[in-house]
Design a protein around this motif. Structure first.
Motif, mmCIF file in Angstrom:
data_model
loop_
_atom_site.group_PDB
_atom_site.id
_atom_site.type_symbol
_atom_site.label_atom_id
_atom_site.label_comp_id
_atom_site.label_asym_id
_atom_site.label_seq_id
_atom_site.Cartn_x
_atom_site.Cartn_y
_atom_site.Cartn_z
ATOM 1 N N GLU A 88 4.926 0.965 6.539
ATOM 2 C CA GLU A 88 3.575 0.415 6.567
ATOM 3 C C GLU A 88 3.202 -0.125 7.945
ATOM 4 N N ASP A 230 -3.770 -0.159 -5.134
ATOM 5 C CA ASP A 230 -2.557 -0.553 -4.414
ATOM 6 C C ASP A 230 -1.379 -0.708 -5.383
ATOM 7 N N ARG A 231 -1.652 -1.198 -6.590
ATOM 8 C CA ARG A 231 -0.579 -1.326 -7.578
ATOM 9 C C ARG A 231 -0.052 0.047 -7.984
ATOM 10 N N ARG A 234 2.160 1.243 -5.097
ATOM 11 C CA ARG A 234 3.440 0.535 -4.973
ATOM 12 C C ARG A 234 4.331 0.753 -6.192
ATOM 13 N N GLY A 235 3.709 0.791 -7.375
ATOM 14 C CA GLY A 235 4.505 0.874 -8.592
ATOM 15 C C GLY A 235 4.872 2.280 -9.015
ATOM 16 N N PRO A 238 3.044 6.399 -3.433
ATOM 17 C CA PRO A 238 1.934 6.319 -2.479
ATOM 18 C C PRO A 238 1.013 7.531 -2.510
#
Length: 360
Positions: A88, A230-231, A234-235, A238
């Motif tokens: 990142e 974004d969740r 990340r989860g 990407p």
């Protein structure tokens, strides 16, 4: 207008479906509209939007305006393939230009190996003297193209100047078209791990996210879209892309449900965004049938945790797949609707749609 309740994000939501002109809107940011639009995209698409014009201008200079679009597609497909391994903190703007440079080199190499169609070969040998080629004499001038070398170089330099002079507006327009073609083609490459689509409904616009394993998330209109996306990144992965076509089955079944034509969903679910405890709670909740209700205490008892009614409520409030996993069918022991992740007005509307709203 009726009073509006607030959901878990603080956004105001209507008690009933309203005409489009009266429907509540998300608070608008003071930032420019283009920045607001980019911020509501998945991380990779934000990256695409932020860099597409620069990359397209570079490729126009590197391979020419005709081939720039094709090399643009190859560049961002390579970026999508490698994106999960990106740091990142890395300078992604430099990274994408390095990929574009390599793709441009590959393009020129491929063009050099590409056969060029010619007319039928002559029936008799050429009259050019091969030995004269090495004496620096006039024989070379008789070979096609040799005498034009300097003129060709000058012409090539002129073309390069024209390529570099592509206006920002033209690069913006053409890169936007190229980006749309990339979005349309990417799902068929097998590189999109999470496909996202949106749909209208009586409870507001819904965002749905689908993976190869199944439906992973549904978000309400009042939810923070950037946080939701974004969740997902990340989860799950990407490689999240707005790809409505991949969510067609989910959107079709939801539409049938809201029209009263479906009482049970036939969708595979991806439960990776749920904790182990939440999987137990939501698994029991999924077995509450259409038109029926259960209490938090009853769900706690069904998972063998009879004293965990409060924890059950927290797990239901964080349900990543509302409506399909029907947490709206769970109410308080006294018949009160209590809480709901999408806001009580939505819970009331869903229960009324199913004919199971408790009497006041």
């Amino acid at each position: 207008m009726e009073d509006l309740a607030r959901d878990r994000t603080g956004a105001r939501v209507p008690a009933e479906r309203l005409p489009e002109a009266e429907a509540p809107c998300l608070a608008r940011s003071a930032r420019p509209q283009v920045v607001e639009r980019v911020s509501r995209l998945p991380p990779f698409e934000r990256f695409l939007e932020e860099n597409r014009t620069t990359v397209f201008r570079y490729l126009t200079a590197a391979v020419g305006p005709i081939d720039a679009d094709d090399v643009f597609q190859e560049t961002f497909l390579a970026a999508l393939r490698a994106y999960p391994r990106c740091n990142e903190a890395a300078r992604l703007d430099r990274w994408i230009l390095r990929i574009a440079s390599r793709k441009a080199i590959d393009h020129h190499r491929g063009a050099g190996r590409r056969p060029i169609p010619v007319a039928a070969p002559p029936e008799r040998p050429t009259e050019v003297d091969p030995a004269g080629l090495f004496r620096g004499g006039g024989s070379c001038k008789r070979l096609p193209g040799i005498a034009q070398t300097e003129a060709t170089r000058a012409q090539g330099a002129s073309h390069m100047d024209e390529r570099l002079r592509i206006s920002t507006q033209e690069a913006e327009r053409r890169s936007r078209q190229a980006a749309e073609r990339f979005r349309a083609a990417a799902p068929d490459t097998g590189l999109v791990d999470v496909a996202v689509g949106t749909m209208g409904s009586p409870v507001g616009e819904l965002l749905v996210a689908v993976t190869p394993r199944g439906l992973a998330a549904i978000a309400f209109e009042g939810d923070d879209r950037d946080r939701v996306l974004d969740r997902l990144a990340r989860g799950l992965s990407p490689r999240v892309l707005m790809a409505a076509r991949a969510t067609d089955d989910v959107r079709r079944e939801l539409d049938e449900y809201f029209r009263g034509a479906r009482r049970r969903f036939d969708l595979r679910l991806d439960r990776r965004l749920m904790s182990p405890f939440a999987k137990d709670v939501l698994g029991a909740t999924a077995r509450v049938p259409f038109g029926r209700l259960a209490t938090y205490g009853e769900i706690a008892g069904r998972i063998g945790r009879p004293k965990a009614a409060r924890a059950v409520g927290a797990a239901l409030g964080a349900n990543p797949i509302p409506i399909v996993v029907p947490c709206h069918r769970v109410i308080g022991a006294g018949g009160n609707l209590t809480g709901y992740g999408g806001g009580l007005p939505r819970k009331e509307l869903l229960l009324r749609l199913e004919g199971s709203l408790p009497a006041a």
